[in-house]
Enzyme design. Structure first.
Site, PDB file in Angstrom:
ATOM      1  N   GLU A 428      75.667  22.297   1.862  1.00 14.46           N
ATOM      2  CA  GLU A 428      75.037  21.679   3.072  1.00 14.46           C
ATOM      3  C   GLU A 428      75.751  20.864   3.975  1.00 14.46           C
ATOM      4  O   GLU A 428      76.592  20.171   3.683  1.00 14.46           O
ATOM      5  CB  GLU A 428      74.159  20.635   2.432  1.00 14.46           C
ATOM      6  CG  GLU A 428      73.437  19.590   3.351  1.00 14.46           C
ATOM      7  CD  GLU A 428      72.692  18.486   2.362  1.00 14.46           C
ATOM      8  OE1 GLU A 428      72.897  18.453   1.385  1.00 14.46           O
ATOM      9  OE2 GLU A 428      72.116  17.747   3.067  1.00 14.46           O
ATOM     10  N   ASP A 503      71.117  13.143  -1.959  1.00 13.73           N
ATOM     11  CA  ASP A 503      70.103  12.290  -1.719  1.00 13.73           C
ATOM     12  C   ASP A 503      68.677  13.140  -1.107  1.00 13.73           C
ATOM     13  O   ASP A 503      68.604  14.022  -1.498  1.00 13.73           O
ATOM     14  CB  ASP A 503      70.845  11.518  -0.157  1.00 13.73           C
ATOM     15  CG  ASP A 503      71.017  12.644   0.844  1.00 13.73           C
ATOM     16  OD1 ASP A 503      70.689  13.819   0.536  1.00 13.73           O
ATOM     17  OD2 ASP A 503      71.378  12.338   1.887  1.00 13.73           O
TER      18      ASP A 503
END
Ligand code: 0RA
Length: 639
Positions: A428, A503
């Site tokens: 990511e 997260d």
């Protein structure tokens, strides 16, 4: 052949011991394995018996306690397992239930109308797989007690006390055998909670209480409204299009209980239960429900001229978009495909369910024409979207077949060509992608950075993300094609590893990717090629020593181990992969010698798929809460 019933007592005792030994030798045949799933299965077996007692109308309260040593107590207020002595065997009924395979539930005068237990092998199988098992029965004003170890009674059935005559019930406490269930796992609260919530929903009026003493948390489930409450619960964050339709009818001793409601969502959430067991692979009750819904809507739409004669009928998929439904049947003799009870096979259930739902749903549509019209409109939209999506998808599949010849520019490929040896990290964000590119072993590790936000097409049908450049790059890097054109032989990497931040956004993207793989590349998951990387949560520096911790518990353990006594400790919490330099990323997360990878199972992916629509839904507050509470909830797998 010798008549089994004429065997001597001694011979029967030997049979019993052999039976228990067989369970211990082959747990897979009885509880489906020796992994964490099988471990939960033990609890379900014991609770199923109390649920049976509730279904028979004699019990309305079941308590389950997980003790700190991972033993489990299940208490019910039913009639109590019978303790009278079996005339031939010279043993109590209780002991027979606990030690003889196939002896559960079935004795007596057939007062047991429905039984969810594993055709009776239940309690004795759990007993055989337990280090110890204690049973306490309250009946006839007395309290009876017996203890077993690895399936064998260690003493006679004793009377250990008195109780008022009106007070009856069964209390069972057992500790799974760690020599059989080997591995670093334990009961998972959320898994048990989910199961008991479902059981309570489909067993109207039963109170199920779960207490986890390991972490001091508890929960009670009780649903007066049965499965209509279940539907309302599932739809709590969705916009609903009409009141819940609830149908309950008994035909030939089979009770069919169905509740459903359409929403403005795209997903279909249908759950099927047989004797309170969640039959995740469906079966005849589910097929019956689906065909009735499609048929009833088609008939109604044609009759009301909402669908013209020349229009094609709605397909099943069109009538199930946005549908939340529960079908729960109670059958005196359920037939399941396997011991693990995930698919119902009784053929007669299909026609009965179809008939019951056809009649009642047809009537509902006639009476509530506003709901009828809304539902048909929803189906028309779905049918249109389905045709458009098919066109778009075909185009993407054809294009990606061409594009797969040219690898995407963002891919940092490895030099090795043998897919047995190679790995693809899907990372990511560009900055983490940069660290991963520098930190990797370029011989066998390839990196594909994805920009997260691009995937975040709110409320999109998944089809849309196929048109997304990032996803196209992913498809061509893998080399397998997608959907019906998927071919595992084209796979260019042996391990596909999703590496996202720990997260909220990271878990969002992970869910998206899992859902994508689940819907378009399922064989990739089934063949065990998909993994999730586990970056550390903390780096702990103390007196020139440095260590990583991957969970909160590990952090506490490391602090203790390092003997931290003063304030010279520095604790850095990693919020994102980008905070690690390339060497740290290699050391902690990419080096095969050091890292932990989680292999993605089909269950994980199914859960992600279910979660997906909630994540993409309009209701923002529950979405945030969900991601935050689940962000680090990953299961440890030994690979
Ligand atoms: C068979 C007959 C009777 C009760 C039970 C089984 C029974 C089994 C379990 C297992 C857990 N809890 C249970 N509660 C009841 C009833 C016999 C009678 O009293 O007539």
């Amino acid at each position: 052949m010798a008549d089994k019933n004429n065997l001597s007592y001694e011979a029967k005792d030997i049979q019993v011991l052999e039976g228990l030994e067989a369970v211990r030798r082959r747990p897979g045949m009885y509880v489906g394995g020796t992994d964490i799933r099988a471990l939960h299965h033990l609890v379900y077996e014991v609770v199923d018996n109390s649920i049976d007692e509730a279904l028979a109308g004699f019990c309305d309260s079941i308590d389950v306690i997980i003790h700190p040593d991972s033993s489990v107590t299940v208490t019910d207020n039913g009639r109590g397992i019978p303790v009278d002595i079996h005339p031939e065997r010279g043993k109590s009924a209780l002991e027979l239930v606990m030690t003889v395979l196939h002896a559960g539930g079935k004795f007596g005068d057939g007062s047991y109308k429905v039984s969810g237990g594993l055709h009776g092998v239940g309690l004795s199988a759990v007993n055989a797989l337990s280090e110890w098992f204690e049973v306490e029965v309250k009946r006839d004003g007395k309290v009876y007690h017996q203890r077993y170890e690895r399936g064998k009674p260690v003493k006679e059935l004793d009377v250990i006390g008195k109780a008022p005559k009106t007070e009856t019930g069964t209390r069972q406490t057992f500790k799974f055998d760690e020599t059989i269930f080997v591995g670093d796992f334990d009961y998972k609260y959320s898994t048990l909670m989910q199961r008991f919530r479902e059981m309570a929903f489909v067993t109207k009026g039963v109170n199920i209480y779960l207490n986890d003493e390991r972490a001091d948390r508890e929960m009670t489930f009780y649903f007066e409204g049965g499965i209509s409450s279940f539907v309302r619960y599932l739809n709590r964050n969705r916009k609903t299009l009409h009141p819940v339709v609830h149908i309950e009818k008994e035909v030939d001793d089979i009770t069919v209980d169905v509740a459903f409601q359409y929403t403005d969502a795209y997903a279909e959430s249908i759950y099927a239960f047989a004797n309170t067991i969640n039959t995740i692979d469906g079966g005849t009750h589910l097929t019956g429900l689906r065909s009735a819904i499609t048929r009833t809507i088609n008939d109604y739409a044609k009759k009301q001229k909402l669908l013209k004669d020349e229009d094609p009928n709605f397909k099943g998929d069109d009538t199930r978009e946005g549908l939340t439904a529960i079908v729960s049947i109670k059958h005196p003799d359920p037939q399941f495909e396997s011991q693990t009870k995930v698919k119902l096979m009784n053929a007669e259930v299909q026609s009965i369910t179809t008939q019951v739902v056809n009649d009642a749903f047809g009537m509902f549509l006639e009476q509530d024409s506003r709901a009828g019209k809304t539902i048909v409109e929803k189906c028309l939209t779905s049918a249109r979207a389905r045709r458009a999506a098919r066109k778009a998808r075909d185009l993407v599949i054809r294009k990606s077949a061409l594009e797969s010849l040219t690898l995407p520019g963002k891919l940092a490929d490895c030099s090795e060509r043998d897919p047995q040896k190679t790995e693809l990290y899907i990372v990511e964000g560009d900055s983490a992608g940069g660290s991963a590119k520098q930190g990797r072993d370029r011989h066998f590790q390839a990196i594909l950075p994805l920009r997260g936000k691009i995937l975040n097409t709110e409320r999109a049908r998944l089809n849309k993300i196929l048109n997304n450049n990032e996803v196209k790059a992913l498809i061509s890097a893998l080399g397998t094609g997608i959907g019906e054109g998927f071919n595992l032989e084209g796979l260019r990497y042996g391990r596909i590893i999703i590496m996202t931040d720990a997260d909220v956004d990271g878990s969002h993207i992970r869910t998206l990717l899992l859902t994508f793989f689940f819907r378009y590349m399922q064989p990739l998951i089934e063949s065990g090629h998909l993994y999730i990387a586990q970056p550390p949560l903390y780096r702990i520096n103390y007196r020139k020593k440095s260590q990583y911790a991957y969970t909160e518990e590990e952090k506490d353990a490391v602090l203790k181990e390092m003997g931290v006594t003063d304030s010279k400790v520095t604790l850095s919490r990693y919020k994102g992969l980008g905070e690690m330099n390339p060497i740290q990323l290699w050391d902690t997360t990419m080096n095969p010698e050091e890292r932990t990878l989680l292999q993605v199972s089909i269950e994980d992916a199914t859960e992600a798929d279910r979660t997906f629509d909630m994540l993409m839904g309009a209701a923002v507050p529950p979405r945030r809460r969900f991601i935050q509470t689940h962000a680090r909830e990953v299961r440890n797998l030994d690979i």
